[in-house]
Design a protein around this motif. Structure first.
Motif, PDB file in Angstrom:
ATOM      1  N   MET A   1       0.845  -1.166  -0.134  1.00 42.40           N
ATOM      2  CA  MET A   1       0.149   0.084  -0.183  1.00 42.40           C
ATOM      3  C   MET A   1       0.897   1.318  -0.038  1.00 42.40           C
ATOM      4  SD  MET A   1      -2.562   1.370   2.973  1.00 42.40           S
ATOM      5  CE  MET A   1      -1.099   2.344   3.557  1.00 42.40           C
ATOM      6  N   GLU A   2       0.381   2.228  -0.780  1.00 45.43           N
ATOM      7  CA  GLU A   2       1.191   3.497  -0.886  1.00 45.43           C
ATOM      8  C   GLU A   2       0.829   4.326   0.241  1.00 45.43           C
ATOM      9  OE1 GLU A   2       1.144   6.545  -4.489  1.00 45.43           O
ATOM     10  OE2 GLU A   2       0.558   4.695  -5.164  1.00 45.43           O
ATOM     11  N   LYS A   3       1.822   4.924   1.142  1.00 42.93           N
ATOM     12  CA  LYS A   3       1.498   5.539   2.036  1.00 42.93           C
ATOM     13  C   LYS A   3       1.149   7.147   1.533  1.00 42.93           C
ATOM     14  CE  LYS A   3       2.933   2.772   5.628  1.00 42.93           C
ATOM     15  NZ  LYS A   3       2.441   1.426   5.068  1.00 42.93           N
ATOM     16  N   LYS A   4       0.087   7.835   2.106  1.00 40.51           N
ATOM     17  CA  LYS A   4      -0.350   9.048   1.562  1.00 40.51           C
ATOM     18  C   LYS A   4      -0.013  10.137   2.546  1.00 40.51           C
ATOM     19  CE  LYS A   4      -2.198   7.671  -2.546  1.00 40.51           C
ATOM     20  NZ  LYS A   4      -1.396   8.299  -3.737  1.00 40.51           N
ATOM     21  N   LYS A   5       0.144  11.238   1.905  1.00 38.10           N
ATOM     22  CA  LYS A   5       0.116  12.533   2.841  1.00 38.10           C
ATOM     23  C   LYS A   5      -1.357  13.047   2.951  1.00 38.10           C
ATOM     24  CE  LYS A   5       2.304  16.830   4.190  1.00 38.10           C
ATOM     25  NZ  LYS A   5       2.128  17.821   3.807  1.00 38.10           N
ATOM     26  N   ILE A   6      -2.036  13.009   3.994  1.00 38.52           N
ATOM     27  CA  ILE A   6      -3.151  13.387   4.053  1.00 38.52           C
ATOM     28  C   ILE A   6      -3.599  14.489   5.205  1.00 38.52           C
ATOM     29  CG2 ILE A   6      -5.529  12.437   4.957  1.00 38.52           C
ATOM     30  CD1 ILE A   6      -5.034   9.562   4.305  1.00 38.52           C
ATOM     31  N   THR A   7      -4.431  15.328   4.786  1.00 38.25           N
ATOM     32  CA  THR A   7      -4.919  16.402   5.632  1.00 38.25           C
ATOM     33  C   THR A   7      -6.247  16.260   6.066  1.00 38.25           C
ATOM     34  OG1 THR A   7      -3.350  18.089   4.191  1.00 38.25           O
ATOM     35  CG2 THR A   7      -5.315  19.008   5.772  1.00 38.25           C
ATOM     36  N   ILE A   8      -6.587  16.395   7.140  1.00 43.29           N
ATOM     37  CA  ILE A   8      -7.955  16.320   7.657  1.00 43.29           C
ATOM     38  C   ILE A   8      -8.160  17.634   8.115  1.00 43.29           C
ATOM     39  CG2 ILE A   8      -9.401  15.335   9.287  1.00 43.29           C
ATOM     40  CD1 ILE A   8      -8.015  12.544   9.148  1.00 43.29           C
ATOM     41  N   ALA A   9      -9.426  18.268   7.955  1.00 42.03           N
ATOM     42  CA  ALA A   9      -9.989  19.539   8.601  1.00 42.03           C
ATOM     43  C   ALA A   9     -10.869  19.193   9.418  1.00 42.03           C
ATOM     44  CB  ALA A   9     -10.554  20.303   7.524  1.00 42.03           C
ATOM     45  N   GLY A  10     -10.689  19.442  10.776  1.00 41.24           N
ATOM     46  CA  GLY A  10     -11.526  19.208  11.993  1.00 41.24           C
ATOM     47  C   GLY A  10     -11.433  17.985  12.803  1.00 41.24           C
ATOM     48  N   ALA A  11     -10.995  18.368  14.139  1.00 41.98           N
ATOM     49  CA  ALA A  11     -10.549  17.060  14.891  1.00 41.98           C
ATOM     50  C   ALA A  11     -11.706  16.816  15.848  1.00 41.98           C
ATOM     51  CB  ALA A  11      -9.161  17.424  15.642  1.00 41.98           C
ATOM     52  N   GLY A  12     -13.074  16.926  15.404  1.00 43.89           N
ATOM     53  CA  GLY A  12     -14.030  16.874  16.184  1.00 43.89           C
ATOM     54  C   GLY A  12     -14.266  15.250  16.411  1.00 43.89           C
ATOM     55  N   LEU A  13     -15.425  14.535  16.525  1.00 41.85           N
ATOM     56  CA  LEU A  13     -15.483  13.253  16.768  1.00 41.85           C
ATOM     57  C   LEU A  13     -14.994  12.451  15.525  1.00 41.85           C
ATOM     58  CD1 LEU A  13     -19.077  13.321  18.759  1.00 41.85           C
ATOM     59  CD2 LEU A  13     -16.703  12.637  19.753  1.00 41.85           C
ATOM     60  N   VAL A  14     -15.545  12.718  14.372  1.00 43.00           N
ATOM     61  CA  VAL A  14     -15.506  12.063  13.109  1.00 43.00           C
ATOM     62  C   VAL A  14     -14.152  12.209  12.670  1.00 43.00           C
ATOM     63  CG1 VAL A  14     -16.166  11.608  10.908  1.00 43.00           C
ATOM     64  CG2 VAL A  14     -18.056  11.962  12.694  1.00 43.00           C
ATOM     65  N   GLY A  15     -13.556  13.572  12.809  1.00 45.09           N
ATOM     66  CA  GLY A  15     -12.040  13.617  12.171  1.00 45.09           C
ATOM     67  C   GLY A  15     -11.200  13.012  12.937  1.00 45.09           C
ATOM     68  N   SER A  16     -11.268  13.041  14.320  1.00 46.76           N
ATOM     69  CA  SER A  16     -10.346  12.052  15.174  1.00 46.76           C
ATOM     70  C   SER A  16     -10.230  10.813  14.972  1.00 46.76           C
ATOM     71  CB  SER A  16     -10.781  12.477  16.839  1.00 46.76           C
ATOM     72  OG  SER A  16     -10.755  13.887  16.920  1.00 46.76           O
ATOM     73  N   LEU A  17     -11.542  10.275  14.887  1.00 45.54           N
ATOM     74  CA  LEU A  17     -11.635   8.726  14.527  1.00 45.54           C
ATOM     75  C   LEU A  17     -11.139   8.480  13.306  1.00 45.54           C
ATOM     76  CD1 LEU A  17     -12.496   5.781  15.304  1.00 45.54           C
ATOM     77  CD2 LEU A  17     -14.609   6.528  14.529  1.00 45.54           C
ATOM     78  N   LEU A  18     -11.529   9.194  12.130  1.00 48.97           N
ATOM     79  CA  LEU A  18     -10.883   9.059  10.813  1.00 48.97           C
ATOM     80  C   LEU A  18      -9.332   9.102  10.926  1.00 48.97           C
ATOM     81  CD1 LEU A  18     -11.818   8.727   7.869  1.00 48.97           C
ATOM     82  CD2 LEU A  18     -11.438  10.978   7.533  1.00 48.97           C
ATOM     83  N   ALA A  19      -8.740   9.884  11.470  1.00 45.25           N
ATOM     84  CA  ALA A  19      -7.370  10.264  11.874  1.00 45.25           C
ATOM     85  C   ALA A  19      -6.852   9.028  12.240  1.00 45.25           C
ATOM     86  CB  ALA A  19      -6.919  11.471  12.661  1.00 45.25           C
ATOM     87  N   ALA A  20      -7.474   8.331  13.413  1.00 47.40           N
ATOM     88  CA  ALA A  20      -6.853   7.018  13.874  1.00 47.40           C
ATOM     89  C   ALA A  20      -7.047   6.145  13.143  1.00 47.40           C
ATOM     90  CB  ALA A  20      -7.699   6.777  14.913  1.00 47.40           C
ATOM     91  N   TYR A  21      -7.825   5.819  12.272  1.00 42.01           N
ATOM     92  CA  TYR A  21      -8.170   4.922  11.240  1.00 42.01           C
ATOM     93  C   TYR A  21      -6.994   4.842  10.357  1.00 42.01           C
ATOM     94  CZ  TYR A  21     -12.415   2.336  11.861  1.00 42.01           C
ATOM     95  OH  TYR A  21     -13.401   1.402  12.584  1.00 42.01           O
ATOM     96  N   PHE A  22      -6.519   6.203   9.627  1.00 40.88           N
ATOM     97  CA  PHE A  22      -5.566   6.572   8.731  1.00 40.88           C
ATOM     98  C   PHE A  22      -4.195   6.225   9.406  1.00 40.88           C
ATOM     99  CE2 PHE A  22      -8.662   9.528   6.165  1.00 40.88           C
ATOM    100  CZ  PHE A  22      -8.906   8.630   5.435  1.00 40.88           C
ATOM    101  N   GLY A  23      -4.107   6.672  10.308  1.00 33.83           N
ATOM    102  CA  GLY A  23      -2.836   6.470  11.263  1.00 33.83           C
ATOM    103  C   GLY A  23      -2.557   5.127  11.416  1.00 33.83           C
TER     104      GLY A  23
END
Lengths: 449, 449
Positions: A1-23
């Protein structure tokens, strides 16, 4: 899998969870949050401070392995407790034995999710960063730092907007030709109040329940907190006969509560201060499409499908976005354009369905939970479902306790409505609702509808 | 009456007519238009260059006394001429004898309306002025001059936005709390083509008619111009089996026209050039509310209710806004806050109704006008309406030839649908559609629905 550089706008509930998934997947993730770090600063976000977590939410939390930790801060609510005007109580279980929805604090859960995301070295969260602009073709996102007062343009492979109902990322998408968008404010708003704990820290009402004072066109609800308090929310029209507009001062507010919610008012020593200080907030339904652009920019959660809170599915549907995103990553690998297209195609009908279901549940909560015929119907459905679990799952259970797609739950619920309309017209139903006759009738209706 | 200083953003059809109305009343009116003066510059606005003017439009033009002048540049269209795939023609009158909709050129009509507005010394139009911002509380509007490249803030008593479907004034209103807004792009787009005149300046097809090539999910239409040409518009889905996306080049475009519109293609010597050069445009439906703010700022026409063009009511409904505005000025005098509130309250349900009717007429035009059962229904309705004008006015006539509120026309149309559904199920209807039996059946159905 290719590692991507990802920007997420918003560290609310969904943003934080999504960051954990991508992380967890090893992507290089930078999350930019408009507000200060809630873990170090007391924030009054003006948002509801209690949420009802249910099965879809738990599944998404399982995906990053933090369900157990969340469970420690959650209070199960096994049933609705309805408060009549005279203070009389009635009860309605949410599901089968041991099935519950869980009261959690928004702030506590959000902090935990941010910590979980930051456990990954490849995830960073930046605070006080207001999204100013998005270039959907680069892609890049521009943030204004409230601390340094400087503007920084962040280039990356992917930009995700989990920045809520008034999403800046969505504002950039809207500029594209043929972008469908609607924002609809419902006629009701809300104001939060509270019931403090007893001196010994215990709750002043039944703890493991969601309390409702249904009053037709308006209602009060209360959710328990671990510290013995309840968070109460009054849902009331902005204008009209029963409305915030028609309660111009504290005296009329007290009178309104004495008339309609006297048992609750007796438990609210801080009513006067809270009524005056707490704002009346609005409720908006956001629908839009598409949710992504060129495999580079996408929006999730409230940013793409904000709904009213009456089914307790706002957070749960946003978390389920993360579950579906994880499934799509497994399916599409590095092909993000196909991935995001597939994601939005699959998810949009479900978002539309839960938006409709949530409005429908508002009518049910504020009006029908005080209605004997409605409660009889619920009893008949619950009995039939218990005896024929292969034939019948109540709509509430499909939405709350299953992972059936929202769009399918809505369709099945409409079929159940047709069947129950006929059942409810049977003469003398109240005396034989639990009889073999009714059961057989439902079986034959199921075959024909 | 108090003379007001009024700013209007947008000197299109509705803005120019509104300026004439306000000018006539003696208000001090400044109109700011984004584009250059169309009377001195050739403009390709990308907008449809032909429009169908009908009774609501004529009434609004009457209000400023310019109907006679407009009539000179208009061609009456008394009927639909349907072109089958094999070139066979069929006909359907729009209304009673002498009832017609009128083909007019957008540019010519707009220029005439601007001249009419500027006849009043108290009306001025400024061109190349792009609206940048609006302060809804001052009120004031800020314009950027393309000529001087300077920004000017214009303060006034009232600001009106007649700046079209992508209104800058509306963008300012949207920022208010609880603002309801939706933009919905339909799946179809359009491309314009043309049929030139004969050498002697005459028309190559029946002149006083609107031509339709109905083909199910898509259609071609043609409207006559005074110079002997026809303006043709192809309405086709953006994506899917029959779509612009599926016609990737000129060869496939010619093939598509040979298959579906061969009689029209034979009359189009400039087809190749026009297909390549003319853009595919999108069609949007805009709904929003409220349309005004604090009695200071208001939007009209496409800015508040852009609709699809299939009922020929886009311009007519915008012009009717001006008629209703004049009625409101007579009713409310100087109380602009009540005036604008009353205006939007009365007008919003009508705007919603014509938006729905226009989408519904698209299905009728592209699909049903080629359907024998539909044409039979229209004949039955027309006969009954002629014999019982007190009991029945066809929906098309209510919308096009009457001043009945759109919302009432829609309601009455739905009632007629129910009646005609039953009539169309009568055995052997084709042989007795004009009989006493059918007439009596309709009378009895009218009494019961």
């Amino acid at each position: 899998m290719e590692k991507k550089k990802i920007t997420i706008a918003g560290a609310g509930l969904v943003g934080s969870l999504l960051a954990a998934y991508f992380g967890k997947k090893g992507h290089q993730v930078e999350v930019y949050e408009r507000r200060p770090d809630m873990r170090t600063t007391l924030i009054d976000g003006g948002r509801s401070i209690n949420l009802a977590l249910s099965n879809r939410g738990w599944k998404a939390l399982d995906g990053v392995g933090i369900s157990e930790e969340v469970r420690k801060m959650a209070i199960p609510m096994y049933r609705r407790v309805m408060h009549a005007t005279d203070g009389a109580l009635s009860f309605q279980p949410y599901g089968k034995e041991n099935e519950a929805i869980y009261s959690v604090s928004r702030g506590g859960l959000n902090a935990l999710l941010m910590r979980e995301a930051e456990k990954h070295e490849n995830v960073q969260i930046f605070f006080n960063q207001r999204c100013e602009d998005v270039n959907t073709s680069a892609p890049s996102a521009t943030f204004f730092s409230e601390e340094t007062e400087k503007i920084k343009e962040i280039e990356s492979d992917l930009v995700f907007g989990t920045d809520g109902a008034f999403s800046a990322i969505r504002t950039a998408l809207i500029k594209n030709d043929r972008y469908n968008y609607s924002q609809h404010f419902i006629e009701h708003g809300y104001k939060e109040l509270s019931i403090p704990a007893n001196a010994d820290g215990s709750h002043k009402m039944e703890r493991e329940a969601l309390h409702i004072w249904p009053r037709g066109n308006f209602m009060l609800i209360a959710l328990p907190n671990p510290d013995g308090t309840f968070t109460c929310t009054l849902f009331l029209a902005h204008e009209g006969e029963y409305s915030f507009e028609n309660i111009p001062n504290l005296a009329s507010a007290r009178k309104f509560f004495e008339t309609h919610f006297s048992d609750a008012l007796n438990l609210m020593p801080h009513f006067d201060k809270e009524w005056v200080e707490n704002p009346v907030s609005s409720l908006v339904i956001i629908r839009c499409f598409p949710w992504s652009k060129d495999g580079k920019v996408a929006i999730l959660g409230d940013a793409s499908h904000a709904i009213v809170p009456f089914y307790g599915q706002g957070m749960n549907s946003g978390f389920e976005d993360c579950t579906v995103m994880a499934e799509m990553m497994a399916k599409h690998g590095d092909d993000w354009e196909s991935l995001l297209k597939d994601f939005e195609q699959q998810r949009k009908p479900d978002a539309d369905a839960i938006a409709d279901l949530a409005m429908r549940n508002f009518v049910e909560m504020r009006d029908l939970t005080g209605n004997p015929e409605f409660l009889l119907r619920k009893k008949i459905e619950a009995r039939f479902a218990a005896r024929h679990p292969d034939k019948w799952m109540p709509l509430y259970s499909m939405v709350t306790f299953s992972h059936i797609r929202y769009s399918e739950a809505l369709k099945e619920g409409q079929r159940q409505d047709k069947i129950m309309e006929e059942v409810m017209m049977i003469d003398g139903l109240a005396d034989k609702w639990d009889s073999e006759e009714i059961e057989q009738k439902m079986i034959s209706l199921l075959a024909s509808k």
